[in-house]
Design an enzyme around this catalytic site. Structure first.
Site, PDB file in Angstrom:
ATOM      1  N   CYS A 133       0.811  -1.228   0.000  1.00 19.93           N
ATOM      2  CA  CYS A 133       0.000   0.000   0.000  1.00 19.93           C
ATOM      3  C   CYS A 133       0.845   1.281   0.000  1.00 19.93           C
ATOM      4  O   CYS A 133       0.477   2.277  -0.625  1.00 19.93           O
ATOM      5  CB  CYS A 133      -0.985  -0.008   1.165  1.00 19.93           C
ATOM      6  SG  CYS A 133      -0.343  -0.691   2.693  1.00 19.93           S
ATOM      7  N   HIS A 255      -2.513   6.441   4.058  1.00 25.73           N
ATOM      8  CA  HIS A 255      -1.054   6.441   4.188  1.00 25.73           C
ATOM      9  C   HIS A 255      -0.505   7.704   3.510  1.00 25.73           C
ATOM     10  O   HIS A 255      -0.872   8.000   2.360  1.00 25.73           O
ATOM     11  CB  HIS A 255      -0.445   5.246   3.453  1.00 25.73           C
ATOM     12  CG  HIS A 255      -0.591   3.928   4.144  1.00 25.73           C
ATOM     13  ND1 HIS A 255      -1.323   3.735   5.299  1.00 25.73           N
ATOM     14  CD2 HIS A 255      -0.057   2.716   3.833  1.00 25.73           C
ATOM     15  CE1 HIS A 255      -1.239   2.458   5.662  1.00 25.73           C
ATOM     16  NE2 HIS A 255      -0.490   1.829   4.792  1.00 25.73           N
TER      17      HIS A 255
END
Ligand code: A2P
Length: 343
Positions: A133, A255
């Site tokens: 990710c 993120h």
């Protein structure tokens, strides 16, 4: 992939997890042509019923499920399960799109960021890997610059949310924040009591942990080495120099990556903005600061703070932030499936 007028037989492995549940939402919201749907998880969840856009589906136990008849299997149940079960699914004719780290570094298995290296998805042998990710979010911002000016070196620090570690990590963050809230003075003036810690090396509630993943080699974590190796593979730049630091922050979803990039030739801010704006799935926030909260629940990666590097002129520093459950995981697997069915 052959067109199927009645829709494809799709399976989600790890359907009860944070990513698996997001996959289910995204299949429905993007109106993916699902003919039939199977949901698989551990024996703990087997037998429970999930309401879906295609009717109620009973969760099956992965360990005893027969994969015959599945066209597309979206795996997100951890690397161990992928290693154990994905080859058998591929052997029965399914294309496995795997969200774990199990196959990412295998040179024979494509590693695909939709919008960056779509062509790689078309030369698979039954398994396609979905990148980590953090790499995914970083490259959505950096790949357009690499295409424009040739990427030579990148320093990247991640600020990773806890949902990347699964449902249990989100519970742990919420529990620890509540735990510390009982005595806030102790957090400020000292004397705080250690909460129960099960997921990370240290408490994540009201804290930052400069250690994501497990210790690997030379003082780097496996999460940091993924950022190095996966960036090289996806960008097809085997000699790319990457300096990674991965940090876990007390954020539920989203993120962020702060990156400084240096190229084969000087790259200006205007040209960098134009390159990113011309790339699918990414928005430039030139005058606004993009935060994880802004990115959570949306598909696009947001890029802000685009500025010239100071120590070595000609480079670009930027901040990219994206929903790690969506573009960082579930959305990208479904975008890969969309690439397959379009060809
Ligand atoms: P289960 O809910 O039955 O444990 P997350 O990382 O968000 O916690 O999600 C992990 C996913 O992987 C869940 O769907 C979980 O199912 C699944 N999973 C974990 N262990 C196994 C296993 N041994 N066999 C099949 N699925 C598993």
């Amino acid at each position: 992939m052959k067109a199927k007028p009645g829709g494809y037989n799709v399976a989600i492995v790890g359907a009860t997890g944070a990513v698996g549940r997001t996959m289910l939402d995204i299949l429905a919201s993007r109106e993916f042509p699902v003919g039939s749907l199977r949901l698989l998880a551990s024996s703990r969840s087997a037998g429970s019923v999930v309401e879906t856009a295609w009717g109620d589906v009973t969760i099956e136990d992965l360990a005893i499920a027969d994969p015959a008849g599945i066209d597309i299997a979206l795996f997100s149940a951890g690397a161990e399960r992928s290693r154990a079960f994905a080859p058998a699914f591929a052997d029965t004719g399914a294309v496995v799109i795997d969200n774990s780290s199990a196959f990412r570094s295998d040179p024979t298995i494509p590693l695909v960021v939709a919008g960056v290296n779509n062509h790689a998805a078309l030369s698979h042998d039954g398994i396609i890997a979905n990148p980590n990710c953090t790499t995914m979010v970083a490259l959505m911002g950096v790949a357009p610059l690499a295409r424009t000016a040739g990427l030579r070196r990148m320093t990247a620090t991640s600020y990773q949310s806890v949902s990347g570690s699964g449902m249990a990590a989100m519970d742990e963050l919420a529990d620890q924040v509540a735990w510390f809230q009982k005595d806030r003075d102790a957090l400020i003036f000292g004397g705080w009591e250690e909460p129960e810690v099960t997921i990370y090396a240290r408490p994540i509630g009201w804290n930052v942990i400069p250690f994501a993943g497990d210790m690997a080699e030379d003082g780097y974590t496996n999460e940091e080495l993924k950022l190095v190796n996966e960036s090289r593979k996806i960008l097809d730049l085997p000699d790319l120099a990457v300096e990674p630091t991965c940090v876990r922050v007390p954020v539920m979803v989203g993120h962020g990556i702060a990156a400084s990039c240096y190229f084969d030739r000087p790259l200006g801010v205007e040209e960098a903005i134009e390159a990113i704006q011309g790339s699918p799935g990414v928005q430039v926030w030139a005058d606004r600061v993009a935060t994880p909260l802004d990115s959570a629940g949306i598909d696009d990666v947001l890029v802000s703070r685009i500025r010239p590097t100071l120590s070595e002129p000609g480079g670009i520093s930027l901040w990219a932030v994206g929903d790690n459950l969506r573009k960082g995981a579930a959305l990208n697997t479904i975008e890969i499936a969309e690439i397959l069915i379009a060809h």
